[in-house]
Structures are given as structure tokens and as C-alpha cells.
Design an enzyme around this catalytic site. Structure first.
Site, short mmCIF file in Angstrom:
data_model
loop_
_atom_site.label_atom_id
_atom_site.label_comp_id
_atom_site.label_asym_id
_atom_site.label_seq_id
_atom_site.Cartn_x
_atom_site.Cartn_y
_atom_site.Cartn_z
N GLY A 1 0.80 -1.24 0.00
CA GLY A 1 0.00 0.00 0.00
C GLY A 1 0.82 1.27 0.00
CE1 TYR B 1 -16.89 -2.40 3.39
CE2 TYR B 1 -18.15 -4.40 2.95
CZ TYR B 1 -18.09 -3.06 3.36
OH TYR B 1 -19.23 -2.42 3.73
CB CYS C 1 -24.23 -0.23 -13.04
SG CYS C 1 -24.28 -1.92 -13.63
CG HIS D 1 -19.73 0.40 -14.51
ND1 HIS D 1 -19.93 0.71 -13.18
CD2 HIS D 1 -20.31 -0.80 -14.70
CE1 HIS D 1 -20.60 -0.27 -12.59
NE2 HIS D 1 -20.84 -1.20 -13.50
CD GLU E 1 -17.97 3.77 -13.00
OE1 GLU E 1 -18.81 4.24 -13.80
OE2 GLU E 1 -18.21 2.79 -12.28
N1 GLN Z 1 -26.37 -5.85 -9.41
C1 GLN Z 1 -26.73 -5.26 -10.67
C2 GLN Z 1 -26.63 -6.24 -11.82
O1 GLN Z 1 -25.95 -7.24 -11.73
C3 GLN Z 1 -25.91 -4.03 -10.94
C4 GLN Z 1 -24.46 -4.33 -11.20
C5 GLN Z 1 -23.58 -3.11 -11.07
O2 GLN Z 1 -23.97 -2.10 -10.54
N2 GLN Z 1 -22.35 -3.24 -11.53
O3 GLN Z 1 -27.21 -6.03 -12.84
#
Ligand code: GLN
Length: 533
Positions: A13, A53, A380, A506, A508
Site C-alpha cells: 500500500g 472491502y 448500473c 460504467h 467512470e
Molecule cells: N447488481 C446489478 C446487476 O448485476 C448491478 C451491477 C452493477 O452495478 N455493476 O445487474
């Protein structure tokens, strides 16, 4: 092709990933073609099955690999899309060797760590370099030297020096120089010990990068050089710094790119870091500040949302505003406390997530955003929450839900994808990686992208249930992004709101410091408008 291997010592880290990314940035700015690979010593085949986590966010590459979050740093720093070859784990190496053994490919030999596992690692290192047609492959070894797990990787990179020779291989060792609080003394001994450990595996570092509270004093640098067998100008400072993007500049002040080029006999051209420098100056001089709520389950562990934070930062810097994130645990949201929690925010973002816990809190947050005209961005799981909230509260579909949360719901507005229904394996089986999406003109999404054909990265099993398509449209939902082949809803938004947008992908993962993602830009822009109103 040349290789730079990055190892770590003393403690984990200490930012080896950022060192690799920064070195990549510097070399690329010298006109050298680079790629970065991470070797992870754990037995998981990839990062996809690990809880946030454990290792923070799971970063998804364009070609659909679920990888370590360091790949996100690499992509943001060197501005290249990496591939699944760029993250290799012990689990992957062993699976491949065992598969070959089952196919009889070892012709009756006893299959062993040496040479078979080591050779498999070497092949993976060579393969990644060759695929990307580059001049220099930077390879980071996860963990710290001396860990039992990482020994085969260390042995593999030792052998590569033998295979390719001194001009093609160099080693950078990243260590910690601690400060003893009362005496204010910086200590070199842990660095000496970890270099000794590295030497015991047959590796002499060429450069030592010392993470410390503050710059090293000259004597200490000489001492580290002397006892670790390198000239003191190859001991590089890596002081704590709040803006990670400044680290390439800190290294460049110490002529790191030139030193690396000299060592590897690469033609040296002074790196062009002007744009990067401008970005860093902007980061520290932002005019305004806005607060955006980030609602999720893992908020006590921000690394779980690393790329989302970076994406907000990039958009903020572009708009000259500091985006302060207010972390809100979705578990603790109720109808009664929304005003207290969201009263001071200019935007609400719900990022990706899995499972039941915290879902209801998310729905309450999305409702609060919609009813109070607060810019809302769902990513998502966030899109799925937005759909469920709209179904329940606007369309009055009582207890509408995602079947991930309630498999018995009367209104499964979010449902598992057809091709996921029979999937038994957890790892690497979601809808993963870049897929095309057609953006509807005349929508918030089009205003942001200014184009109709986009590719975004996915990681999910559930989807908007197209049975309800017309009903949602009737009530004012606009489906502004659709996948051309499967006709899946990729972007949804509300016509009547300045920014109430959800995306099934996503975004990001595709943001860059000097090229913020268009949707994050759109969201932060509207949050600023909300702030000013
Ligand atoms: N749990 C949701 C799915 O599998 C969203 C997945 C996520 O946010 N990456 O569709």
C-alpha cells in the site's frame, strides 16, 4: 522491446501502482510507446469475485476483463485502453498450467513450480508486451518482496534479465522510509533490509523509489545508495502528496525519465508534460466548491468507488469547481432523514452495486432527487434504482422491484438477462466490457456526448425489462440509449428534469484527467446550475 519491473518492499500500500502509472506517463510523454501490466499474487483467477472491502473497486477493461483497480490508474495516467493481458493472477497461471496438464501437453513430465509455473508467468509477460506492440512494458508485481505468494513472479522476472540481457531489463524497487515521530528521524534500515531480501532472490534494483512523509535528506539518500549498491542519484523521492497526478512531475524534477532512458539505452527526448502540468495547477486553484452525495454500501471504504471519484474530479477540474463528495451509507437512509442527509448537496450519484442491502435507501435517495429537482446520476445499479423508484412512485406499480432484490415481485421492472438465467459460475460471466450503444438525438445524453454511436463498458447481470417499455415512455421516461443488437436499455432519463439520468454501463472507467467523461461533465455542470440557483 524492453521491460521495467516494479517491485515493492517494507509494507504494502505504498503506491507502487501510482509509481508504475507515473513512470508510464513520463515515458509516453518522451514519445515512447508503453504498456503497463500488473501481476497479482492471489489465487483468485481475477478480481471479479472479490468484495470491494478486500481490494477496492473492480476495474473493467474494454475487452471485458475484471481487474485490479491499479489498471484504472494506469489507463488514466498513460491514456491507453489496456487489455485482459494486462492483469495476471496466480490463480490464472495455475488454472492454465493445470488445464495444459489435463490435456497432456507436458508429455509425461512431472509438472512443477519450477519450471512450469515460472515459464507460464514469463509467457504471460511476453504475450502482453507483444500484443500491444510497444517499446517498453512496465510490469508491476503485487505484494511485497519476501511474501511467499509472490516468489514465483520474482523468479520469473529474474530469469527474464538472463534471457534478454542488461539493456532490455531494469528493476525499480519502491520502499518506505518511515519517520520516527519523536526524534523526527527518517530511517533507511527497512529499505536496506528489503533490498537485501530482493538481492537474495538474485535481483539488484537499478532505481529505488522511497515513499516518505517529506523529501529525503541528502545524507540519507547517500546512505541508501551506498548500502543498496546504487549511485545516490538513483534514489528517488516519493513524498506524500495530496494530488496523485502531481507524482509524475515530482519524479520528473529528479530527471527520472532521462535516468530510465539512459539505463535502457532508449533515445531520450525531453517529456512534454505541459497539458499535465496545467491540469495539476488547475486542481489546486479551483474557484468554487460544490457537494455531491455519493450513496452506496461501501462508503466507509472509498477505494470501492475509485474511478467514480476520479471521474467527478476530472469533470470538476474542467469546470473549475472542486467536487466534494459527501459519503452517504444507503443502509441509513429513511423517509425521515432525507432532508438532513441531502439538504446541502447539489447532486446525488448512485454508483454500481450488488445485492439487497441498502437497496431501499437508494430508492428513497432517487425519489428525493426527483421530487426536489436535484441533479441525479445513476450508474448500473443506480439506473436500476431509478427505474424501480419511478415505477413505484410515479407509475404506482406497488412494490415494483428488481428480481435481484425480490424474485417474487409482481412488477419485475428490472430482471435478469435471458442469457444469464442458466449461468452457474460467478467469475467472469456477467455482461462484461465494451458494447455499442445508440444515443437518441434530442436527449440529455446526446447533449453530453454530441454523438449517436458510443461504446461503454458494462458489468451486470440484470437489465431493464422491456415488457414495460411503453408504460414507462407513457409516464415520461425517455430511453435515450439502446444497444443496437440486443435492444437493451442502456440510458434512461426524465424529460421533465434538468438531469435525472441513469446508465446501465460504467462511464467512470473511461474518464481521463484532461478528457472528462461527457456524462460526468453533464452531471457536474447541472449540479453547478443547481448550486447557483
Ligand atoms: N447488481 C446489478 C446487476 O448485476 C448491478 C451491477 C452493477 O452495478 N455493476 O445487474
Amino acid at each position: 522491446m524492453k521491460y521495467i519491473f516494479i517491485t515493492g518492499g517494507v509494507v504494502s500500500g505504498i503506491g507502487k501502482g501510482i509509481v508504475a502509472a507515473s513512470l508510464g506517463k513520463l515515458l509516453k510523454s518522451c514519445g515512447i510507446k508503453v504498456s503497463i501490466q500488473k501481476l497479482d499474487p492471489y489465487l483468485n483467477v481475477d478480481a471479479g469475485t472479490m468484495s470491494p472491502y478486500q481490494h477496492g473497486e473492480v476495474f473493467v477493461t474494454e475487452d471485458g476483463a475484471e481487474t485490479d483497480l491499479d489498471l484504472g490508474h494506469y489507463e488514466r495516467f498513460i491514456d491507453e485502453n489496456l487489455t485482459r493481458c494486462c492483469n495476471v493472477t496466480t490463480g490464472e497461471i495455475y488454472s492454465s498450467v493445470i488445464k495444459k496438464e489435463r490435456h497432456g501437453e507436458y508429455l509425461g513430465k512431472t509438472v512443477q513450480v519450477v519450471p512450469h509455473i515460472i515459464n507460464e508467468i514469463k509467457e504471460n509477460i511476453f504475450k502482453a508486451g507483444e500484443r500491444s506492440k510497444i517499446d517498453v512494458a512496465i510490469v508491476e508485481i503485487g505484494g511485497t518482496v519476501g511474501d511467499i505468494e509472490s516468489q514465483p513472479f520474482i523468479e520469473a522476472i529474474r530469469q527474464i534479465y538472463l534471457d534478454l540481457g542488461r539493456e532490455s531489463v531494469m528493476y525499480v524497487h519502491v520502499t518506505l522510509v518511515p519517520l520516527i515521530p519523536n526524534s523526527k528521524d527518517q530511517k533507511s534500515k527497512p529499505t536496506q533490509h528489503s533490498v537485501k531480501e530482493l538481492l537474495s532472490f538474485g535481483i539488484q534494483p537499478d532505481i529505488i523509489i522511497c515513499r516518505s512523509d517529506s523529501l529525503l535528506d541528502g545524507d540519507l539518500r547517500r546512505k541508501i545508495g551506498l548500502f543498496c549498491n546504487i549511485s545516490s542519484d538513483l534514489v528517488i523521492d516519493n513524498p506524500n502528496i495530496s494530488n496523485l497526478y502531481e507524482i509524475p512531475l515530482v519524479f520528473e524534477k529528479q530527471n527520472l525519465s532521462q535516468k530510465v532512458c539512459k539505463r535502457l539505452r532508449l533515445k531520450y527526448i525531453k517529456p512534454d508534460l505541459e497539458l499535465w502540468r496545467t491540469f495539476c495547477v488547475r486542481v489546486t486553484n479551483l474557484k468554487k466548491k460544490i457537494i455531491i452525495a455519493l450513496v452506496g454500501k461501501y462508503v466507509s471504504f472509498p477505494d470501492a468507488y475509485l474511478s467514480v471519484c476520479e471521474a467527478l474530479k476530472h469533470a470538476g477540474v474542467y469546470l473549475d469547481v472542486l467536487v466534494e463528495i459527501k459519503w452517504i451509507n444507503s443502509d441509513y437512509i429513511s423517509q425521515e432523514n432525507t432532508k438532513d442527509l441531502f439538504g446541502d448537496v447539489c447532486g446525488i450519484l448512485i454508483p454500481g452495486g450488488f445485492g439487497i442491502r441498502g437497496f431501499l435507501g437508494n430508492v428513497i435517495a432517487a425519489k428525493y432527487a426527483r421530487e426536489n429537482n436535484i441533479p441525479f446520476f445513476g450508474i448500473c445499479l443506480g439506473l436500476q434504482v431509478m427505474i424501480v423508484e419511478f415505477a413505484r412512485n410515479v407509475m404506482k406499480l406497488k412494490n415494483a422491484n428488481s428480481t435481484e432484490v425480490d424474485s417474487e415481485t409482481a412488477y419485475p421492472v428490472i430482471d435478469i438477462m435471458e442469457n444469464q438465467k442458466n449461468e452457474q459460475n460467478m467469475g467472469g460471466t456477467m455482461r462484461l466490457g465494451g458494447f455499442p450503444c445508440e444515443v437518441l438525438r434530442n436527449s440529455r445524453a446526446f447533449d453530453a456526448y454530441r454523438e449517436t454511436q458510443i461504446i461503454e463498458r458494462h458489468r451486470h447481470r440484470y437489465e431493464f425489462n422491456n415488457t414495460y417499455y411503453e408504460d414507462f415512455v407513457f409516464y415520461g421516461m425517455v430511453f435515450s440509449g439502446i444497444s443496437p443488437n440486443e435492444k437493451l436499455v442502456e440510458i434512461a432519463e426524465l424529460k421533465e428534469r434538468p438531469w435525472h439520468v441513469g446508465v446501465q454501463f460504467h462511464p467512470e472507467f473511461k474518464t481521463r484527467p484532461n478528457r472528462p467523461h461527457p456524462l460526468f461533465l453533464g452531471f457536474v455542470k447541472q449540479s453547478l446550475v443547481f448550486f447557483d440557483s
